[in-house]
Design a protein around this motif. Structure first.
Motif, PDB file in Angstrom:
ATOM      1  N   GLU A   1       0.822  -1.203   0.000  1.00 48.60           N
ATOM      2  CA  GLU A   1       0.000   0.000   0.000  1.00 48.60           C
ATOM      3  C   GLU A   1       0.858   1.255   0.000  1.00 48.60           C
ATOM      4  O   GLU A   1       0.614   2.184  -0.783  1.00 48.60           O
TER       5      GLU A   1
ATOM      6  N   SER B   1       1.514   9.626   5.139  1.00 46.96           N
ATOM      7  CA  SER B   1       0.480   8.772   5.727  1.00 46.96           C
ATOM      8  C   SER B   1       0.322   9.048   7.210  1.00 46.96           C
ATOM      9  O   SER B   1       1.228   9.569   7.875  1.00 46.96           O
TER      10      SER B   1
ATOM     11  N   SER C   1      -4.467   4.695  10.408  1.00 45.31           N
ATOM     12  CA  SER C   1      -5.802   4.522   9.855  1.00 45.31           C
ATOM     13  C   SER C   1      -6.893   4.890  10.852  1.00 45.31           C
ATOM     14  O   SER C   1      -6.746   4.689  12.057  1.00 45.31           O
ATOM     15  N   THR C   2      -7.995   5.413  10.320  1.00 47.93           N
ATOM     16  CA  THR C   2      -9.149   5.745  11.152  1.00 47.93           C
ATOM     17  C   THR C   2     -10.401   5.093  10.562  1.00 47.93           C
ATOM     18  O   THR C   2     -11.500   5.633  10.638  1.00 47.93           O
ATOM     19  N   GLU C   3     -10.237   3.904   9.973  1.00 51.40           N
ATOM     20  CA  GLU C   3     -11.341   3.296   9.232  1.00 51.40           C
ATOM     21  C   GLU C   3     -12.475   2.831  10.133  1.00 51.40           C
ATOM     22  O   GLU C   3     -13.635   2.758   9.695  1.00 51.40           O
TER      23      GLU C   3
ATOM     24  N   GLN D   1      -5.929  14.720  10.688  1.00 49.24           N
ATOM     25  CA  GLN D   1      -6.101  14.353   9.280  1.00 49.24           C
ATOM     26  C   GLN D   1      -6.487  15.584   8.454  1.00 49.24           C
ATOM     27  O   GLN D   1      -5.974  15.803   7.357  1.00 49.24           O
TER      28      GLN D   1
ATOM     29  N   PRO E   1      -7.739   5.254   2.024  1.00 48.32           N
ATOM     30  CA  PRO E   1      -7.714   4.491   3.276  1.00 48.32           C
ATOM     31  C   PRO E   1      -7.173   3.081   3.063  1.00 48.32           C
ATOM     32  O   PRO E   1      -7.400   2.463   2.028  1.00 48.32           O
TER      33      PRO E   1
ATOM     34  N   GLU F   1      -4.287   0.198   5.496  1.00 48.42           N
ATOM     35  CA  GLU F   1      -3.719  -0.027   6.822  1.00 48.42           C
ATOM     36  C   GLU F   1      -3.397   1.310   7.485  1.00 48.42           C
ATOM     37  O   GLU F   1      -3.406   1.440   8.697  1.00 48.42           O
ATOM     38  N   LYS F   2      -3.086   2.299   6.652  1.00 51.43           N
ATOM     39  CA  LYS F   2      -2.957   3.688   7.085  1.00 51.43           C
ATOM     40  C   LYS F   2      -3.835   4.532   6.168  1.00 51.43           C
ATOM     41  O   LYS F   2      -4.374   4.036   5.171  1.00 51.43           O
ATOM     42  N   ASN F   3      -3.966   5.804   6.495  1.00 51.50           N
ATOM     43  CA  ASN F   3      -4.594   6.739   5.568  1.00 51.50           C
ATOM     44  C   ASN F   3      -3.482   7.400   4.767  1.00 51.50           C
ATOM     45  O   ASN F   3      -2.627   8.095   5.332  1.00 51.50           O
ATOM     46  N   TYR F   4      -3.481   7.179   3.453  1.00 44.77           N
ATOM     47  CA  TYR F   4      -2.405   7.675   2.597  1.00 44.77           C
ATOM     48  C   TYR F   4      -2.845   8.956   1.895  1.00 44.77           C
ATOM     49  O   TYR F   4      -3.902   9.000   1.251  1.00 44.77           O
TER      50      TYR F   4
END
Length: 228
Positions: A61, A181, A184-186, A197, A215, A217-220
């Motif tokens: 990712e 990145s 993550s905040t999924e 963010q 989104p 494993e992290k927010n890219y």
């Protein structure tokens, strides 16, 4: 000597339950610890996880979300994460050079000892502060990938600042891709996480024409002046 190492290893063992400590070192940039669990090696700096080996999804990712946005990436700047498996993913593209910045030379030493991530001749290791290197370097990059901890300290915060993003853009070729990145905040977005963010997104938007958040494993955060 050995007794002090064993004592330190015993004390730090409480911080890393169910993990075997295979390396620890106090360096000028913080305490480095390498642990092993189920064949996976985990690299910590000041008790904060930098990265783990064999995290294939995370490496894919972090690299491909950025690299696939450029039609012909030849020169790549990698800030952090060079021994996590990301270099192997970058080298799946016909790149000519990867400039990998890692200020702590001990991370390079343990990376060469415990991984094969730095063996390719196209990887140019630079033991300098990334901010200093970007500000003073002459190279122009097609893709920049930042793999650093979240902005929770003054040392890291500066890599998410408007000034740094502007300096970074000045060292990129036309249509370059810049990737950063955050955790993550999924599943749940706290108010604080949402603010962070939002700030990063808005800051990048002041420097680049297009910013997308992907989104995983992290927010890219993928930023560029290239038309989508």
């Amino acid at each position: 000597g050995v007794f002090i190492f064993q004592l330190d290893q015993h004390i730090k063992g409480f911080l890393f339950p169910n993990q075997q400590i295979i390396f620890l070192k106090d360096t000028p940039y913080g305490s480095l610890v390498v642990t092993e669990s189920s064949g996976q090696k985990n690299f910590y700096e000041n008790n904060v996880l930098l990265f783990s080996t064999d995290n294939v999804i995370g490496s894919e990712e972090a690299v491909h979300f950025a690299m696939l946005q450029h039609p012909s990436p030849k020169k790549v700047l990698l800030i952090g994460g060079g021994i996590s498996g990301m270099t192997s993913e970058i080298l799946k593209y016909p790149v000519e050079k990867i400039d990998y910045i890692e200020i702590n030379s001990w991370i390079i030493r343990i990376g060469k000892k415990y991984t094969e991530s730095l063996s390719d001749a196209r990887i140019n290791i630079i033991n300098k502060d990334a901010r200093f290197f970007v500000r003073n370097g002459d190279e122009k990059y097609d893709v920049v990938i930042m793999d650093i901890p979240p902005p929770a300290s003054a040392r890291v915060n500066r890599f998410f600042s408007l000034e740094f993003f502007r300096e970074l853009k000045a060292k990129t070729s036309p249509g370059a891709i810049v990737s950063s990145s955050l955790p993550s905040t999924e599943n749940y977005v706290s108010e604080k996480a949402a603010q962070v963010q939002s700030v990063i997104f808005q800051t990048l938007n002041k420097v680049f024409t297009h910013v997308a958040v992907i989104p995983g494993e992290k927010n890219y955060f993928i930023a560029s002046d290239r038309e989508p």
